[in-house]
Design a protein around this motif. Sequence first.
Motif, PDB file in Angstrom:
ATOM      1  N   ALA A  32     -12.154  -5.007  33.362  1.00  0.00           N
ATOM      2  CA  ALA A  32     -11.127  -4.981  32.318  1.00  0.00           C
ATOM      3  C   ALA A  32     -11.128  -3.686  31.524  1.00  0.00           C
ATOM      4  CB  ALA A  32     -11.319  -6.164  31.372  1.00  0.00           C
ATOM      5  N   ASP A  33     -12.206  -2.909  31.622  1.00  0.00           N
ATOM      6  CA  ASP A  33     -12.234  -1.655  30.868  1.00  0.00           C
ATOM      7  C   ASP A  33     -11.446  -0.544  31.550  1.00  0.00           C
ATOM      8  OD1 ASP A  33     -14.063  -1.452  32.955  1.00  0.00           O
ATOM      9  OD2 ASP A  33     -15.410  -0.125  31.856  1.00  0.00           O
ATOM     10  N   ARG A  34     -11.152  -0.705  32.835  1.00  0.00           N
ATOM     11  CA  ARG A  34     -10.367   0.337  33.514  1.00  0.00           C
ATOM     12  C   ARG A  34      -9.154  -0.199  34.262  1.00  0.00           C
ATOM     13  NH1 ARG A  34     -11.941   0.875  38.927  1.00  0.00           N
ATOM     14  NH2 ARG A  34     -13.950  -0.054  39.496  1.00  0.00           N
ATOM     15  N   ARG A  35      -8.958  -1.516  34.243  1.00  0.00           N
ATOM     16  CA  ARG A  35      -7.757  -2.097  34.837  1.00  0.00           C
ATOM     17  C   ARG A  35      -7.201  -3.112  33.846  1.00  0.00           C
ATOM     18  NH1 ARG A  35      -7.963  -2.843  41.309  1.00  0.00           N
ATOM     19  NH2 ARG A  35      -5.766  -2.550  40.886  1.00  0.00           N
ATOM     20  N   GLY A  40     -10.528 -12.636  39.569  1.00  0.00           N
ATOM     21  CA  GLY A  40     -11.823 -12.531  38.904  1.00  0.00           C
ATOM     22  C   GLY A  40     -11.852 -11.245  38.103  1.00  0.00           C
ATOM     23  N   ILE A  41     -12.185 -11.345  36.827  1.00  0.00           N
ATOM     24  CA  ILE A  41     -12.237 -10.165  35.969  1.00  0.00           C
ATOM     25  C   ILE A  41     -13.610 -10.095  35.299  1.00  0.00           C
ATOM     26  CG2 ILE A  41      -9.752 -10.139  35.539  1.00  0.00           C
ATOM     27  CD1 ILE A  41     -10.368 -11.334  32.749  1.00  0.00           C
ATOM     28  N   GLY A  42     -13.980  -8.879  34.860  1.00  0.00           N
ATOM     29  CA  GLY A  42     -15.238  -8.695  34.169  1.00  0.00           C
ATOM     30  C   GLY A  42     -15.101  -7.619  33.120  1.00  0.00           C
ATOM     31  N   SER A  43     -16.148  -7.420  32.352  1.00  0.00           N
ATOM     32  CA  SER A  43     -16.082  -6.458  31.254  1.00  0.00           C
ATOM     33  C   SER A  43     -16.112  -5.025  31.736  1.00  0.00           C
ATOM     34  CB  SER A  43     -17.244  -6.692  30.283  1.00  0.00           C
ATOM     35  OG  SER A  43     -18.487  -6.512  30.933  1.00  0.00           O
ATOM     36  N   GLY A  44     -16.659  -4.787  32.942  1.00  0.00           N
ATOM     37  CA  GLY A  44     -16.767  -3.428  33.440  1.00  0.00           C
ATOM     38  C   GLY A  44     -17.957  -2.711  32.834  1.00  0.00           C
ATOM     39  N   GLY A  92     -17.496  -4.860  22.109  1.00  0.00           N
ATOM     40  CA  GLY A  92     -16.118  -5.233  22.385  1.00  0.00           C
ATOM     41  C   GLY A  92     -15.887  -5.901  23.711  1.00  0.00           C
ATOM     42  N   ALA A  93     -16.936  -6.135  24.493  1.00  0.00           N
ATOM     43  CA  ALA A  93     -16.770  -6.683  25.840  1.00  0.00           C
ATOM     44  C   ALA A  93     -16.166  -8.080  25.808  1.00  0.00           C
ATOM     45  CB  ALA A  93     -18.110  -6.700  26.573  1.00  0.00           C
ATOM     46  N   LEU A  94     -16.633  -8.923  24.911  1.00  0.00           N
ATOM     47  CA  LEU A  94     -16.138 -10.304  24.857  1.00  0.00           C
ATOM     48  C   LEU A  94     -14.659 -10.335  24.503  1.00  0.00           C
ATOM     49  CD1 LEU A  94     -19.156 -12.013  23.061  1.00  0.00           C
ATOM     50  CD2 LEU A  94     -18.479 -12.309  25.447  1.00  0.00           C
ATOM     51  N   VAL A  95     -14.272  -9.531  23.523  1.00  0.00           N
ATOM     52  CA  VAL A  95     -12.861  -9.491  23.117  1.00  0.00           C
ATOM     53  C   VAL A  95     -12.012  -8.917  24.239  1.00  0.00           C
ATOM     54  CG1 VAL A  95     -11.207  -8.442  21.516  1.00  0.00           C
ATOM     55  CG2 VAL A  95     -13.393  -9.329  20.655  1.00  0.00           C
ATOM     56  N   ARG A  96     -12.519  -7.874  24.873  1.00  0.00           N
ATOM     57  CA  ARG A  96     -11.775  -7.235  25.964  1.00  0.00           C
ATOM     58  C   ARG A  96     -11.499  -8.228  27.094  1.00  0.00           C
ATOM     59  NH1 ARG A  96     -14.807  -3.066  26.230  1.00  0.00           N
ATOM     60  NH2 ARG A  96     -16.262  -3.677  27.880  1.00  0.00           N
ATOM     61  N   VAL A  97     -12.513  -8.980  27.478  1.00  0.00           N
ATOM     62  CA  VAL A  97     -12.351  -9.936  28.570  1.00  0.00           C
ATOM     63  C   VAL A  97     -11.481 -11.115  28.144  1.00  0.00           C
ATOM     64  CG1 VAL A  97     -13.583 -11.563  30.061  1.00  0.00           C
ATOM     65  CG2 VAL A  97     -14.486  -9.257  29.707  1.00  0.00           C
TER      66      VAL A  97
END
Length: 256
Positions: free
Chosen positions: A66-69, A91-95, A101-106
């Motif tokens: 999710a950090d680059r897509r 399937g997505i992940g934090s990257g 911010g990983a939880l919010v990003r995902v």
Amino acid sequence: MTASVSIGIAAAAGADVAARIAPTVERAGFHALWVNDTPGADALEVLAAAAAVTERLVLATGVLPADRRSAAEISARVAALGLPEERLVLGIGSGSGGAVGALVRVADAASALRAGSEARVVVGALGPKMRRLGATVSDGVLLSWLTPDAARAQAREAHETAAAAHVALYVRAAADVAAVGRLDVEAERYAGYPSYAANFARLGIAARDTVLRPDGFAAGLAEYRAAVDEVVLRAIVPGDDAADYLAFVEAAAAAH
């Protein structure tokens, strides 16, 4: 619990390999073909090649970072490729963008994808916070690098958080003795990543204890099937051509 069994490959294997093996994966009765996104290769493009030669096989990514897509980019790519959303799992992940911010990003990505697509969404998760998030904001979680006992405990936790949460587990597997060296290298590589090393230490397990080797393949698979909802056999093969993957699919079919 008796899990469904799926096959996993890396996007780096390429669209041609996916198109060659997907019909066999479908005919053999496997639930899904999972493709993990890798730098320089597009998991969605590889899945589109598989989609074109199958009718029922579930098509899944494990995982899109999710950090680059962004969710908007993923949705646009799904539409452009004409992927069948009714049998698609995103399937997505934090990257690798860091823990901050990983939880919010995902969470934001999962919500946007679920709102804008018929595809199911699952979250790749290591730690307990991300696992709880996946169980609550998406259709389930994708676990990785776990022993059967650890997988069983995490699946139970996810189902207690959300009864309908789907728990899938990536298991690196070699069915050919000629691939064991590559399997060991893969385990050592992940054991060296800080986030995975910390997770192994927290669980008191080693990466080498979480893989399937040719000896004991069927018995090990049975243990994993009793622990989660879906076991994804991430194929580690001697070479990189379709014949190696087809041989793995045949061996895996015989084992389950």
